[in-house]
Every structure is written in C-alpha cells, then in structure tokens.
Write a protein that holds these residues in place. Structure first.
Motif, PDB file in Angstrom:
ATOM      1  N   ARG A 229      28.307  42.693  68.876  1.00 20.17           N
ATOM      2  CA  ARG A 229      28.603  42.826  67.448  1.00 20.17           C
ATOM      3  C   ARG A 229      27.797  43.955  66.819  1.00 20.17           C
ATOM      4  NH1 ARG A 229      27.532  37.918  66.062  1.00 20.17           N
ATOM      5  NH2 ARG A 229      25.372  38.310  65.477  1.00 20.17           N
ATOM      6  N   ASP A 230      26.518  44.083  67.218  1.00 17.09           N
ATOM      7  CA  ASP A 230      25.687  45.134  66.636  1.00 17.09           C
ATOM      8  C   ASP A 230      26.129  46.514  67.087  1.00 17.09           C
ATOM      9  OD1 ASP A 230      24.264  43.101  65.468  1.00 17.09           O
ATOM     10  OD2 ASP A 230      22.656  43.088  66.978  1.00 17.09           O
ATOM     11  N   GLN A 231      26.590  46.664  68.333  1.00 15.73           N
ATOM     12  CA  GLN A 231      26.949  47.987  68.856  1.00 15.73           C
ATOM     13  C   GLN A 231      28.329  48.446  68.406  1.00 15.73           C
ATOM     14  OE1 GLN A 231      26.535  47.631  73.082  1.00 15.73           O
ATOM     15  NE2 GLN A 231      24.271  47.809  73.052  1.00 15.73           N
ATOM     16  N   THR A 232      29.266  47.523  68.243  1.00 15.65           N
ATOM     17  CA  THR A 232      30.645  47.910  67.936  1.00 15.65           C
ATOM     18  C   THR A 232      31.014  47.691  66.476  1.00 15.65           C
ATOM     19  OG1 THR A 232      31.482  45.712  68.507  1.00 15.65           O
ATOM     20  CG2 THR A 232      31.309  47.337  70.291  1.00 15.65           C
ATOM     21  N   GLY A 233      30.276  46.850  65.763  1.00 16.80           N
ATOM     22  CA  GLY A 233      30.650  46.530  64.393  1.00 16.80           C
ATOM     23  C   GLY A 233      31.807  45.554  64.302  1.00 16.80           C
ATOM     24  N   ILE A 234      32.300  45.045  65.420  1.00 15.69           N
ATOM     25  CA  ILE A 234      33.399  44.072  65.428  1.00 15.69           C
ATOM     26  C   ILE A 234      32.818  42.687  65.176  1.00 15.69           C
ATOM     27  CG2 ILE A 234      35.228  43.039  66.822  1.00 15.69           C
ATOM     28  CD1 ILE A 234      35.388  45.644  68.383  1.00 15.69           C
ATOM     29  N   GLU A 235      33.469  41.910  64.293  1.00 18.34           N
ATOM     30  CA  GLU A 235      33.013  40.562  63.993  1.00 18.34           C
ATOM     31  C   GLU A 235      33.162  39.693  65.252  1.00 18.34           C
ATOM     32  OE1 GLU A 235      31.311  37.505  62.042  1.00 18.34           O
ATOM     33  OE2 GLU A 235      31.518  39.581  61.329  1.00 18.34           O
ATOM     34  N   ALA A 236      32.038  39.155  65.725  1.00 19.45           N
ATOM     35  CA  ALA A 236      32.045  38.340  66.952  1.00 19.45           C
ATOM     36  C   ALA A 236      31.185  37.103  66.726  1.00 19.45           C
ATOM     37  CB  ALA A 236      31.509  39.141  68.142  1.00 19.45           C
ATOM     38  N   CYS A 237      31.677  35.939  67.193  1.00 15.89           N
ATOM     39  CA  CYS A 237      30.939  34.681  67.043  1.00 15.89           C
ATOM     40  C   CYS A 237      30.887  33.956  68.386  1.00 15.89           C
ATOM     41  CB  CYS A 237      31.584  33.779  65.991  1.00 15.89           C
ATOM     42  SG  CYS A 237      33.233  33.193  66.433  1.00 15.89           S
ATOM     43  N   PHE A 238      29.843  33.150  68.541  1.00 15.05           N
ATOM     44  CA  PHE A 238      29.651  32.350  69.759  1.00 15.05           C
ATOM     45  C   PHE A 238      29.498  30.886  69.358  1.00 15.05           C
ATOM     46  CE2 PHE A 238      26.808  30.167  72.711  1.00 15.05           C
ATOM     47  CZ  PHE A 238      27.499  30.344  73.901  1.00 15.05           C
ATOM     48  N   GLN A 239      30.175  29.988  70.097  1.00 17.09           N
ATOM     49  CA  GLN A 239      30.125  28.551  69.793  1.00 17.09           C
ATOM     50  C   GLN A 239      30.035  27.785  71.114  1.00 17.09           C
ATOM     51  OE1 GLN A 239      33.405  27.118  67.482  1.00 17.09           O
ATOM     52  NE2 GLN A 239      32.614  25.046  67.327  1.00 17.09           N
ATOM     53  N   ALA A 240      29.080  26.843  71.195  1.00 14.90           N
ATOM     54  CA  ALA A 240      28.887  26.009  72.396  1.00 14.90           C
ATOM     55  C   ALA A 240      29.037  24.551  72.010  1.00 14.90           C
ATOM     56  CB  ALA A 240      27.516  26.251  73.020  1.00 14.90           C
ATOM     57  N   GLU A 241      29.759  23.783  72.837  1.00 12.05           N
ATOM     58  CA  GLU A 241      29.990  22.364  72.589  1.00 12.05           C
ATOM     59  C   GLU A 241      29.639  21.573  73.843  1.00 12.05           C
ATOM     60  OE1 GLU A 241      34.068  22.015  71.652  1.00 12.05           O
ATOM     61  OE2 GLU A 241      33.929  23.063  69.727  1.00 12.05           O
ATOM     62  N   GLY A 242      29.165  20.330  73.629  1.00 18.96           N
ATOM     63  CA  GLY A 242      28.894  19.418  74.733  1.00 18.96           C
ATOM     64  C   GLY A 242      27.576  19.734  75.414  1.00 18.96           C
ATOM     65  N   THR A 243      27.228  18.811  76.304  1.00 20.10           N
ATOM     66  CA  THR A 243      26.006  18.971  77.109  1.00 20.10           C
ATOM     67  C   THR A 243      26.414  18.904  78.569  1.00 20.10           C
ATOM     68  OG1 THR A 243      25.620  16.582  77.005  1.00 20.10           O
ATOM     69  CG2 THR A 243      24.526  17.942  75.362  1.00 20.10           C
ATOM     70  N   GLY A 244      26.055  19.918  79.320  1.00 24.72           N
ATOM     71  CA  GLY A 244      26.470  19.986  80.725  1.00 24.72           C
ATOM     72  C   GLY A 244      25.916  18.848  81.552  1.00 24.72           C
ATOM     73  N   LYS A 245      26.777  18.255  82.413  1.00 25.50           N
ATOM     74  CA  LYS A 245      26.336  17.174  83.296  1.00 25.50           C
ATOM     75  C   LYS A 245      25.571  17.706  84.505  1.00 25.50           C
ATOM     76  CE  LYS A 245      28.340  14.162  80.721  1.00 25.50           C
ATOM     77  NZ  LYS A 245      27.551  13.260  79.882  1.00 25.50           N
ATOM     78  N   LEU A 246      25.949  18.888  85.002  1.00 29.10           N
ATOM     79  CA  LEU A 246      25.277  19.482  86.150  1.00 29.10           C
ATOM     80  C   LEU A 246      24.911  20.919  85.803  1.00 29.10           C
ATOM     81  CD1 LEU A 246      27.435  18.252  89.152  1.00 29.10           C
ATOM     82  CD2 LEU A 246      25.116  17.550  88.598  1.00 29.10           C
ATOM     83  N   PRO A 247      23.706  21.380  86.116  1.00 31.73           N
ATOM     84  CA  PRO A 247      23.339  22.761  85.788  1.00 31.73           C
ATOM     85  C   PRO A 247      23.944  23.735  86.789  1.00 31.73           C
ATOM     86  CG  PRO A 247      21.528  21.667  86.885  1.00 31.73           C
ATOM     87  CD  PRO A 247      22.600  20.630  86.703  1.00 31.73           C
ATOM     88  N   PHE A 248      24.085  24.987  86.364  1.00 36.94           N
ATOM     89  CA  PHE A 248      24.492  26.055  87.261  1.00 36.94           C
ATOM     90  C   PHE A 248      23.247  26.674  87.879  1.00 36.94           C
ATOM     91  CE2 PHE A 248      28.300  26.117  84.484  1.00 36.94           C
ATOM     92  CZ  PHE A 248      29.268  26.041  85.460  1.00 36.94           C
ATOM     93  N   SER A 249      23.399  27.228  89.078  1.00 43.34           N
ATOM     94  CA  SER A 249      22.312  28.012  89.649  1.00 43.34           C
ATOM     95  C   SER A 249      22.210  29.337  88.895  1.00 43.34           C
ATOM     96  CB  SER A 249      22.578  28.262  91.136  1.00 43.34           C
ATOM     97  OG  SER A 249      23.705  29.095  91.291  1.00 43.34           O
ATOM     98  N   ARG A 250      21.083  30.032  89.062  1.00 41.73           N
ATOM     99  CA  ARG A 250      20.890  31.301  88.337  1.00 41.73           C
ATOM    100  C   ARG A 250      21.918  32.330  88.782  1.00 41.73           C
ATOM    101  NH1 ARG A 250      16.352  31.608  85.379  1.00 41.73           N
ATOM    102  NH2 ARG A 250      16.414  33.875  85.366  1.00 41.73           N
ATOM    103  N   GLU A 251      22.298  32.335  90.052  1.00 42.82           N
ATOM    104  CA  GLU A 251      23.328  33.266  90.524  1.00 42.82           C
ATOM    105  C   GLU A 251      24.649  33.008  89.811  1.00 42.82           C
ATOM    106  OE1 GLU A 251      25.542  36.068  92.607  1.00 42.82           O
ATOM    107  OE2 GLU A 251      23.378  35.860  92.322  1.00 42.82           O
ATOM    108  N   GLU A 252      25.025  31.733  89.691  1.00 38.03           N
ATOM    109  CA  GLU A 252      26.286  31.405  89.006  1.00 38.03           C
ATOM    110  C   GLU A 252      26.209  31.747  87.523  1.00 38.03           C
ATOM    111  OE1 GLU A 252      27.764  27.618  91.699  1.00 38.03           O
ATOM    112  OE2 GLU A 252      26.188  27.339  90.219  1.00 38.03           O
ATOM    113  N   GLN A 253      25.057  31.507  86.897  1.00 32.49           N
ATOM    114  CA  GLN A 253      24.910  31.859  85.483  1.00 32.49           C
ATOM    115  C   GLN A 253      25.049  33.368  85.280  1.00 32.49           C
ATOM    116  OE1 GLN A 253      21.688  29.919  83.336  1.00 32.49           O
ATOM    117  NE2 GLN A 253      21.467  28.429  84.984  1.00 32.49           N
ATOM    118  N   LEU A 254      24.468  34.171  86.183  1.00 32.87           N
ATOM    119  CA  LEU A 254      24.598  35.627  86.071  1.00 32.87           C
ATOM    120  C   LEU A 254      26.047  36.069  86.218  1.00 32.87           C
ATOM    121  CD1 LEU A 254      21.483  36.975  88.017  1.00 32.87           C
ATOM    122  CD2 LEU A 254      22.023  37.341  85.609  1.00 32.87           C
TER     123      LEU A 254
END
Length: 655
Positions: free
Chosen positions: A534-559
C-alpha cells in the motif's frame, strides 16, 4: 530327592483317587447324593400325604352326597312333579363322578388313594356296592309310581345307612395310613436335619484334615524359613498335592540352604554383572547422545573412537569408510597407530590387510597376532607390536559404510556380549553418518530448488523485459540510421518505461528473496507485506485474519505462503489497474487465503497463451504445489481477479 541348582524337579503324576480335588469332589458329591435322596423321600411322602388328604376329602364328601340324594328322592316321592327328579339324577351323576375321580386319582392336584391293598379293596367294595345296589335303588325310586315309590324309598333308606358306614370305614383306613406316612415324613425330616449336621461336621473335618492342617504346616515352615532357619523340613505324609508341595518345600529349603552359603559370592558376581551392564548402557547412551549432535565427519568419528578406546582399554584404533564405488577403504581418523602404518594404509584397496579383508567380507573379525622373526613377512600390525586386532562393521540399515578397529598390544578375547555391543555401536555410527549425508543432500536439494525458482523468476520477468528493451534499442538504432528523428523520439518513452519496469521488477525480486519471518507469525508477515504494498503503490489494500489455526505451519511453508502473496500483489501492481485490494486469511481446521482486486481482470481461457500476464501465476502454482496446497484463480474481464489458496487439514504439517 533334592533338586540340583538350576534344575526343575520332576514330580510323579498323582493317581486319580489320591488327588485332593478328587477326594474333595467325591465327598461333596456323596453328601449331595445323600441330601438329594433324603429330600426326594420327603417330597415323595409329602406328595402322598397331600394326595391322601385330598382323597379323604373327596371320599368323605360322598356321605354328604348320599344324604342329599336321599333328601331329593324323599321330596320327589312326597311332591311329585316339583322338579326334584332332575336334581336327584344329577346327584347320582355327581356321586358317580366322585367315585371315578377317587379311583383314578388326579396327579395335578394331587389326589389319589394310598397304594395299600386294604384301602384299595375297601374302596373297590364300596364302589361295587354303589353300582350294584345303592344306585339301582335310587333310580328305581325315580321310576316307580304310586304306593310302590314309598316302598322302594323305604328300602333305599334302609340300605343307605350301612353304605354310609362303609364309606366311613374307607375314610378311617385312609386316615390311619396318613398317620403312618406322617410319622415317616417327620422321621425323614429329622433324618435330613441329622444328615445336614453330620455332613457339616464331616465336611469341616475333611477340609481341616485335607487342607487346613497341611496349609498350617506349610505356613509354619515358611515362617521358619523367613527367620533364616533353612534347616526346617516338612513331613511328607500324603501323596496328594500337599504331599508334593511339602516335597517341593523341602527341596526349596535344601537349595536355599546351599545358596545362602554362597550368597556373598553370588552377590559379588551379580554386582559385577550389573556394573558391567551399567557401563555398557552408559557407553551406548553417551555415544548415541554424541552422535546425534550436529557436527562434521571427522570430529564425530574422533569422538566415537575415543569413547570405545577408553571403554575397552585399547592401545589404538581407526575408523575407515568405503568409497561409493566400493573398491577402496579410506582412513578417516585414527588413534595410537604408528605414522608409517597410517601413511601406508591411508587409502587401500578392499581385501588388503586385516581391515580391508573385514570390509570386503562385511563381517566382524577378531585376530590374535603371532610375533615373527622375519620382519619382511610380518603384517604392519605385527611390526607395530599389536597382539590383537578386532574389526567391526559400520552399517546404516542394510547399507555397508565401512569398518572401525581396535588395536591392543596384548591378546584379548571379546565375548559375545562385547561383540554385540560393538556391532550396535557400529550401527549407531553408521546411522549418524548416513543422517549427516542425508542432511547435506537435503540442503543441496533445497538450495537447488530455490535457485531454480529464482532462475525461473528472472527468466520469466526480467529476461522478457530486457528482450523488449533490446528490440526497442534496435528499432531506435534503425530510426537514427535512417534519420527518422520523430520515430526515434517516440521510442525513447517506451525505453524509459521498459527500464523503469525492469528496475521495479529487479527491486521487487530482491525484496522477495530477502524476505524472512521476523517471528514465527505468518499473519504478522502478511500484514507487513500488505502495508508495504500500500505504501509503495498508493493502492488501497487491507488485510483481515479470522479464526485460530489448529496446526501451525513450518517456517518453510510460511515463507512459501508469503512468497505467493507477494507474487500476487506484484501481478496486481503490473497488470490489474486496480484501486482496491483485499487479503483475507481464514484458519480453522483448514487454511484458506484469498487475494482479491477490483481491477480489469482477464479471461483465463482466452488469454492462456499470453505468457507475460501469466508468469506470476505459474510461479504461484509451483509454490502452492511445493506445500501440498490447492491454488485457484477466478477472474473475468472487468470484474477483477481473486486468487484462492487452500491447505486441507490432512496436509498441514506440525512444526
């Protein structure tokens, strides 16, 4: 007979009639049979008494029925036509039925005459008199007319009283028989009580003599044994199970007496064996913990060799690994070997010397070396003064990796337990070496895979931009050669735009390659990426997260998920012409991610051949497949684009 130490005494089989279970079962069965016989006799007598009592009632009722018949006949004679004729005939039929019932008996009530000849003869005589004399007179009274009726009635009444007396006689006979049977019933009940008391006393005596007394003797013997009186012995006075128990107790006492005499020696032996086991376990635990640590090959082999040399008190040793081709054995580390021997055997073919021979046959070997006066024919180990060389294999699963050796200047024997310990240590070392190799291969594959990903990204984005710039430069050169200044001036903005686009692509790729998770929180990293977009392009952008994960991802999968989001945002910046972007994450059992924009969109089927618009999509598909995720693209011209990433619960891997 006393059993020798370490042997199990053999006892002869017990005859069936002498077995404790047979004797107890026989006594109980005999008592049960006597009880059943007494109870059966009591039940039979009570049944007979009940049937005779019912017979007394039925037979005694005949007197009332006879007098009632006489009354009905008298009324019929004095008041003819008043309806007493039918009642009298019914009374005659009732008397017939009663006589038949008593004669035949009824086992269901019960009802029956006592089975004695006198009662049966008296009853048969009474029944015959009724049929021959009394019954015909009663019917004759009903059939007579006039004055004859009165005469027949008088005759009937004269016969009736003696007949009733005969009925009384039958009843008295039955009652007299009942008195006798009642006496026998009482006697059988008293006998049953006496049997119960006597049987109880007999069973108590039997149990005491067969079980309680032998158990008390055994208990007394055990108490004496607990007080270290190993000289106690039990008297064997039977051939049943308790007799064998007494015999076994005496044999146990003999053995304990012998063992107690050599207890201190056995304790010392057991203590030494336990100490040896503890040392083995300590060596195995120390070696396993050391080999699990992350380290390079030589320090790992040196630490392994130092531990086994110290444990076995060896003067030297070595670890040798076979090359992949399986033709030579390479010396990795050594301790206590002469320099000349190390230089000569640094790399030797399979089958040379003792270590090479053991590596060739892949079997452990222990050699006792004999000194010789001819130094030229002596092996290097003999020349170095060693008297024992033990070589053991290094295995990883079923793969042979090499050998390790122990060199001792004196002759030493390795028993089966020590050889098994050394073989286990060899497998531990082999597993550690194989794990180190697998880890190195995994790192190489990860680096190679990431390099391939980078190469595809450079080729699919920057290389195409540079190719476009090359074409524009050629066109600019042609225009300048031909003196077409206006056409050259028109090409310059396109060159400037292409250079700017390539510069932004390079900058974005570098930024993506340097992306790291500052903490183990995928949502924080995604929120930061959306804010930077949003800061680099000036395009309106939003992020929304819902729920709580039952199993975590590994760092490789998160990347990989972070790279997919960055690639999607890059495509939006370059192609979508959007002014609103939404990134949503839903974490429940499954993980869902969507990146939506309100840009121009595209038709996936029509534009499937336009590679410059689908470079990022290919990269995202590859990254999604890398983490076992499903990537779906929804887009229509003028309706924007939505990219959905879904990871099922079964595909999520715990850290």
């Amino acid at each position: 007979m006393n059993a020798t130490a370490g042997t199990v005494p053999a006892y002869p089989p017990i005859p069936g009639h002498l077995r404790l279970s047979s004797r107890i079962a026989g006594a109980l069965v005999g008592f049960l049979l006597l009880a059943l016989a007494a109870i059966g006799a009591t039940l039979w007598l009570s049944w007979q008494l009940e049937g005779a009592g019912a017979a007394i009632n039925e037979t005694g009722s005949l007197r009332k029925q006879e007098y009632r018949l006489a009354m009905l006949l008298g009324r019929e004679v004095h008041t003819p036509g008043a309806g007493f004729d039918g009642a009298a005939r019914a009374q005659v039929a009732a008397i017939d039925a009663t006589l038949a019932l008593v004669a035949q008996g009824d086992p269901q009530r019960p009802l029956g005459l006592p089975p004695t000849a006198a009662i049966r003869d008296s009853f048969d005589t009474m029944s015959a008199q009724w049929q021959r004399e009394v019954r015909p007179l009663a019917l004759h009274v009903l059939e007579a007319r006039g004055e004859q009726r009165v005469l027949v009635l008088r005759h009937f009444l004269g016969v009736l009283d003696p007949y009733v007396d005969r009925i009384d006689g039958v009843v008295r006979l039955i009652e007299s028989d009942n008195e006798v049977r009642t006496f026998w019933l009482r006697s059988s009940q008293l006998a049953l009580m006496a049997l119960a008391m006597g049987g109880t006393v007999a069973l108590v005596y039997l149990m005491f003599s067969l079980i309680v007394r032998p158990v008390e003797r055994l208990h007394a013997g055990m108490r004496s044994m607990a007080d270290t009186d190993f000289g106690v012995r039990l008297e064997v006075d039977s051939k049943d199970e308790f007799g064998q128990l007494a015999t076994g107790f005496n044999q146990m006492a003999d053995r304990l007496e012998r063992l107690y005499g050599s207890l201190e020696e056995k304790v010392r032996d057991k203590t030494a064996a336990l100490e040896h086991k503890n040392r083995e376990l300590a060596l195995l635990y120390d070696s396993a913990a050391f080999l699990q640590a992350r380290q390079t090959l030589e320090p790992m082999c040196e630490g392994f060799l130092d531990r086994i040399l110290r444990y076995f008190g060896a003067d030297g040793g070595s670890v040798r690994l076979t090359e992949p081709a399986g033709e030579k054995v390479h010396l990795v580390v050594q301790r206590g070997l002469p320099e000349e021997m190390v230089q000569a055997e640094h790399c030797m073919p399979l089958g040379d010397c003792l270590c090479g021979e053991a590596a060739l046959v892949q079997q452990p070997a222990v050699h006792w070396l004999q000194p010789t006066t001819d130094a030229a024919d002596a092996s290097p180990c003999v020349r170095s003064g060693f008297g024992t060389v033990a070589v053991f294999q290094i295995f990883a699963q079923d793969q042979h990796l090499g050998v390790f050796s122990l060199h001792l200047r004196s002759k030493r024997h390795f028993d089966e337990r020590e050889q098994a310990l050394l073989e286990t240590l060899g497998r531990l070392l082999g597993t550690a070496i194989e794990n180190m190799r697998l880890a190195a291969r995994e790192r190489e594959m990860a680096i190679s895979e990431e390099r391939n990903m980078v190469a595809r990204g450079l080729h699919d984005s920057i290389a195409q931009g540079l190719n476009f710039l090359n074409l524009q430069v050629q066109m600019l050169d042609d225009s300048l050669r031909q003196g077409q200044q206006q056409e050259a001036a028109d090409i310059v903005p396109a060159l400037r735009a292409g250079v700017k686009e390539s510069y932004e692509d390079v900058r974005e790729l570098l930024q993506n390659f340097r992306s790291r998770l500052e903490e183990d929180d995928l949502n924080s990293a995604l929120r930061k990426a959306v804010r930077k977009f949003r800061d680099q392009t000036g395009i309106e952008a939003c992020f929304q997260a819902e729920g709580t994960g039952k199993l975590p991802f590994s760092r490789e999968e998160q990347l990989q998920i972070l790279f997919i989001v960055q690639e999607a945002l890059s495509n939006i910046r370059k192609h979508a012409q959007a002014d609103s972007v939404s990134v949503r994450v839903s974490e429940e059992q499954d993980f869902s991610l969507s990146i939506s924009d309100n840009g121009v969109g595209f038709d996936a089927f029509v534009e499937s051949g336009i590679e410059d618009r689908r470079v990022g999509l290919h990269i995202m598909q590859e990254r999604a497949a890398h983490i076992n995720a499903e990537l779906a693209i929804e887009s229509r011209p003028g309706l924007g684009t939505t990219i959905r990433l879904h990871v099922a619960h079964g595909q999520r891997r715990a850290v």
